[in-house]
Enzyme design. Structure first.
Site, PDB file in Angstrom:
ATOM      1  N   GLY A   1     -12.161 -39.163 -19.339  1.00 39.09           N
ATOM      2  CA  GLY A   1     -11.348 -38.927 -17.967  1.00 39.09           C
ATOM      3  C   GLY A   1     -10.843 -37.437 -17.756  1.00 39.09           C
TER       4      GLY A   1
ATOM      5  N   LYS B   1      -8.004 -22.917 -10.243  1.00 34.91           N
ATOM      6  CA  LYS B   1      -6.436 -22.992 -10.669  1.00 34.91           C
ATOM      7  C   LYS B   1      -6.154 -21.442 -10.781  1.00 34.91           C
ATOM      8  CE  LYS B   1      -7.561 -27.186 -13.143  1.00 34.91           C
ATOM      9  NZ  LYS B   1      -8.002 -27.581 -14.392  1.00 34.91           N
TER      10      LYS B   1
ATOM     11  N   GLY C   1      -2.826 -29.472 -16.116  1.00 31.65           N
ATOM     12  CA  GLY C   1      -2.485 -30.769 -16.593  1.00 31.65           C
ATOM     13  C   GLY C   1      -1.046 -30.900 -16.922  1.00 31.65           C
TER      14      GLY C   1
ATOM     15  N   ASP D   1     -13.707 -25.019 -11.142  1.00 34.07           N
ATOM     16  CA  ASP D   1     -12.337 -25.771 -11.396  1.00 34.07           C
ATOM     17  C   ASP D   1     -11.316 -24.679 -11.881  1.00 34.07           C
ATOM     18  OD1 ASP D   1     -10.687 -28.291 -11.783  1.00 34.07           O
ATOM     19  OD2 ASP D   1     -10.506 -27.344 -13.632  1.00 34.07           O
TER      20      ASP D   1
HETATM   21  N1  HSE Z   1     -11.416 -31.551 -14.471  1.00 37.96           N
HETATM   22  C1  HSE Z   1     -10.167 -30.933 -14.976  1.00 37.96           C
HETATM   23  C2  HSE Z   1      -9.982 -30.338 -16.408  1.00 37.96           C
HETATM   24  C3  HSE Z   1      -9.064 -31.834 -14.793  1.00 37.96           C
HETATM   25  O1  HSE Z   1     -11.147 -30.454 -16.881  1.00 37.96           O
HETATM   26  O2  HSE Z   1      -9.563 -29.291 -16.846  1.00 37.96           O
HETATM   27  C4  HSE Z   1      -7.684 -31.311 -14.995  1.00 37.96           C
HETATM   28  O3  HSE Z   1      -7.534 -30.398 -13.754  1.00 37.96           O
END
Ligand code: HSE
Length: 395
Positions: free
Chosen positions: A182, A200, A129, A196
């Site tokens: 969000g 990363k 982020g 996710d």
């Molecule tokens: N869905 C992802 C998270 C958003 O919760 O980290 C940021 O990459």
């Protein structure tokens, strides 16, 4: 005037647009020119009637517009994003993206394609982020041998685990809140099942180890089967639970893993709460560097995108060189695990166990992770939860 296009107008797209508008004067000063979002690709143009004529549902309107020099891909669309980026780079437009799914699958290809077309491909917002990690890691990996990366890379699961721990809320309640804020993906399965974080970790490790890493080389485990009884036990024993992503490079072997880990208060990860992320990198010129910040959300992620837009337009970036080193994957891990099941697990794995609320809570000896997973195949996934105790040698 410098014209750019945004692809996608969801959480990140809106955040990016808002920052560009809010900081127009400051951006103009560093670029020596005005930055204008002249087109925004959306699925349903009708939704934006009366909000200006920048919205389009045809990518070709953007691709064929020679005045647009940069495309900022934030669709979250797994199918079309590859095509959008591929075509934009071939059309000699800079590309900035926040889309970790597409970056994790095509990093070396997009990097080479951008080089070939003498444009920039930047993806800082795809990991962590708001945290600047791709740029410093790319620089660090030139003059360091990065031999370990460790972090909390998914804001949604950290938000869920923190809230369940601090406010005694149920998993479902907190997941709904993460979606409303969000943080979660459109389909939160990727967040809570470790996918996710895996994407990363793959991006970071590919940069650090200069290697195209395969998805199949990364072991991962999610948090979706966690219950309040697990949290209760962790609290009693002085642990916090975190979804941790880790990779190692030892001589010519590397290993990558995402799984729930139990940490004590001497571990910096213990204090990372809510949607925050942390990334620790270990290099041979220093012991470690830590990067902490909001890992998800509209403005934090938009912030990383806008910095990339500026850097791409100024060509202010270090080009990643993929050597594809001759190193091999050896994802075999050992650890001592917390295991919650409905029935006892095999004695040979056990250090201790007790019953709580109709469940069997076990602590394993130091075991091979693969062996433990094999033993747990006799239970349904939703009926067991595992977490590794931090502090033991992993590989
Ligand atoms: N869905 C992802 C998270 C958003 O919760 O980290 C940021 O990459």
């Amino acid at each position: 005037m410098i014209e750019i296009a945004l692809l996608g107008f969801g959480t990140v797209g809106r955040g990016t647009y808002e920052i560009i508008e809010k900081r127009a004067e400051e951006i103009k000063r560093v670029l020596n020119d005005e930055l204008k979002v002249s087109k925004v690709l959306v699925r349903n143009k009708g939704k934006y009637k009366g909000q200006g004529d920048i919205f389009t549902d045809r990518y070709d309107d953007i691709l064929n517009d020679d005045n647009i020099s940069l495309v900022c891909e934030m669709t979250g669309d797994l199918e079309n994003s590859y095509r959008y980026i591929n075509e934009a780079l071939k059309a000699k437009k800079h590309v900035v993206t926040s889309n970790k799914a597409v970056v994790s699958e095509n990093l070396s290809y997009f990097t080479a394609l951008a080089d070939e077309n003498e444009v920039n491909f930047l993806y800082e917002a795809s990991v962590g982020g708001s945290i600047p990690i791709i740029t410093p890691l790319t620089a660090q990996s030139v003059i360091n041998r990065i031999y370990r990366i460790r972090g909390i890379l998914n804001g949604t699961s950290n938000f869920i685990l923190s809230k369940m721990y601090n406010e005694n809320l149920s998993y479902d309640e907190v997941l709904r809140e993460a979606q409303a804020l969000g943080y979660a993906e459109a389909d939160p399965y990727a967040d809570v099942e470790g996918i996710d974080a895996l994407r990363k970790l793959k991006i970071l490790s590919s940069i650090a180890f200069s290697k195209d890493i395969e998805n199949s080389e990364i072991l991962s485990e999610g948090i979706s089967s966690i219950l309040p009884v697990d949290i209760e036990v962790f609290k009693e024993k002085g642990f916090k639970i975190k979804l941790v992503a880790e990779s190692f490079l030892n001589e010519d072997k590397y290993a990558l893993l995402v799984e729930p880990v139990l940490v004590k208060s001497e571990d910096p990860l213990y204090f990372i709460e809510g949607s925050n992320n942390i990334v620790e990198i270990f290099g041979d010129n220093y012991s470690s560097l830590s990067f902490i910040g909001e890992g998800a959300g509209k403005l934090p992620t938009g912030n990383a995108v806008v910095i990339d837009i500026i850097d791409a337009l100024l060509s202010n970036n270090l080009k990643l060189k993929f050597d594809n080193l001759k190193i091999k994957c050896a994802s075999k891990f050992q650890g001592s695990y917390y295991v919650r099941t409905k029935e006892k697990i095999d004695e040979s794995l056990l250090a201790e166990s007790f019953e709580r609320d109709g469940f069997v809570i076990s602590r394993t000896k130091m075991v091979d992770r693969g062996e433990l997973k094999k033993e747990l195949r006799k239970f349904r996934d939703e009926d067991c939860f595992i977490a590794r105790f931090e502090g033991e040698d992993l590989v």
